[in-house]
Design an enzyme around this catalytic site. Sequence first.
Site, PDB file in Angstrom:
ATOM      1  CG  PHE A 126      -1.827   1.200   1.212  1.00 31.24           C
ATOM      2  CD1 PHE A 126      -2.975   1.098   0.259  1.00 31.24           C
ATOM      3  CD2 PHE A 126      -1.780   1.867   2.233  1.00 31.24           C
ATOM      4  CE1 PHE A 126      -3.954   1.981  -0.014  1.00 31.24           C
ATOM      5  CE2 PHE A 126      -2.758   3.000   2.316  1.00 31.24           C
ATOM      6  CZ  PHE A 126      -3.652   3.133   1.123  1.00 31.24           C
ATOM      7  CG  ASP A 197      -1.448  -2.130   6.814  1.00 35.05           C
ATOM      8  OD1 ASP A 197      -2.419  -2.369   7.457  1.00 35.05           O
ATOM      9  OD2 ASP A 197      -1.122  -0.988   6.154  1.00 35.05           O
ATOM     10  CE1 TYR A 222     -10.158   3.494   6.322  1.00 36.99           C
ATOM     11  CE2 TYR A 222      -9.204   4.499   8.443  1.00 36.99           C
ATOM     12  CZ  TYR A 222      -8.822   4.243   7.050  1.00 36.99           C
ATOM     13  OH  TYR A 222      -7.828   4.450   6.398  1.00 36.99           O
ATOM     14  CE  LYS A 223      -8.617  -0.109   4.762  1.00 37.33           C
ATOM     15  NZ  LYS A 223      -9.163   1.019   4.170  1.00 37.33           N
ATOM     16  NE  ARG A 371     -10.182  -1.296  -3.518  1.00 37.91           N
ATOM     17  CZ  ARG A 371      -9.690  -0.963  -2.171  1.00 37.91           C
ATOM     18  NH1 ARG A 371      -8.642  -1.544  -1.724  1.00 37.91           N
ATOM     19  NH2 ARG A 371     -10.283   0.068  -1.579  1.00 37.91           N
TER      20      ARG A 371
END
Length: 409
Positions: A126, A197, A222-223, A371
Site C-alpha cells: 500500500f 498491516d 474504519y473498514k 474493487r
Amino acid sequence: MAALDRSFFEALDQADPLSSFRARFDLPGDRVFLNGNSLGAPPKSTWNRLSRLVGQDWRDDMNSGWWKHGWLDLPRTVGDRIGRLVGAGPGQVVVGESTSVNLFKLLCGALRSSTRRTVLTDSGNFPSDLYIADGIAAHVHPDARVRRVPAPDLLDALDDDVAVVMLSHADYRTAEILPMKEINERAHAAGALVLWDLSHSAGVLPLALDADGADLAVGCGYKYLNGGPGAPGYMYVASRLLPGFEQPITGWLGHADPFTFEAEYRPDPGVGRLTTGCPPLLSLVALDEGVALAGEADPGMVRAKSTALTGWLIELTTGRLGPLSVEVPTPADPARRGGHVALRHPAAERLARGLAAHGIAVEFRSPELLRLAPSPLFNRYVDVWDAVAVLERLLTSEHRSLTYGVAGG
C-alpha cells in the site's frame, strides 16, 4: 444445481446464519454498499452511544468522565477487543493514532531494536506504507534503506542486513493473502522481525497473530471493523518484545505514571508505552461499537460467508462478464483470497459511476480496477447478483454511454 437466478441468491440469504446482523446497521434501503474494505457501515448502536456521551456523560461530568466512565482505559479496552479478533492475547494491542502514524511508531521501534538497517517490503505494498518507510529512512534513520521487491521474491531477498520485513497481509488491489506463518518463520530464521498491516484483513479474515509467531502489526478501524470515517488505528506488539520496545513519539500518556508529571520519560511497562497523547474519545467510542459488534459474530461463519460472497462474485463475473472483456486478477483459490474481488476493465472508472447511478457503491482504483468488497455482516448474496447484473447491462445495453460518455453513468 438450481438455476442461477436472483431467487437462488435470495434463498442463500434466507439460510444465512449471519443475516440478523444486517438489521443492526443503519443502511438506506435503496443502496447497496460493496466497499466494506474502504469504509464500513454505521452500527445503529453507535448513534445511541455517541448521543449519550455528548449529551449526558461529557455535559454532566466533564473532566471527571475520564475516570468515572473509563475513558482513559478505552485505548487498551478496545485494543483487547481487537486482539480477540486478530488472535492476540490480552495486553498486546492498543488503539492509537492513524494507521500511518502507528506504522511509523512500530517501524521506528523495530529499527531501533536492531543493528541492521534494511526494511524489506513488497514493491506493490500500500503506497502510504511505502511512504512512511521512505520517510523514516530519509529523516529519522538516514543510515537505513528501504528495499522493495515483488512479493514472490520476498523470502529470497532476506539477508543479514534485513532488520524488519514490512508487509500487508492482504493486497489492497487484488486481495491476495500472503502466508503469514511461513513468512514469520523464514524472517525469524534470518534474524529479522516482521511488521504486518492488517487493514484489509481484520474483521473479515481469520487471524492468529500469537499462534503464527507475529512480531508487530498495525491496522485501521474504519473498514471491516465499522468504526466510522477516520476511526483510529491500532498497534500490536508481541508480549515477548514489549518490555524493551521503544517507539519515538513518547507522549505523556505513554508514561509509566502520567499524572505524576515527571520531567523525564519512563515508558509504561506494557502496551501503554505505545500510546502518546489523549485518545480521540468520540471516534474511539464509535470504534468500540463497531469492534464489539464484529466480536459477536462467529469468525468461522464470517470467513465462510466472505469466501462464499467473493466466490460467487468471481463465478458470476467469469461466466457473464468474461465475454465482455472483464478480467478477475483476484485469486480463485479461497485460501489465497481476502475479502474483496478486483475486476479489471479499461472502462473501470465509468463502470463505477454507472454502478453508483444504479445505487451500488464500489471503488475504482486507477487505472482500470474495480474493487467489490462485500462485508459479511451487512451485505446479502443478492447484492452480489445485482452488482453483476448491473455491470452486464452497463457493458451491453449501455455500451454507448460507457464508450462515448453520453448520458447515464
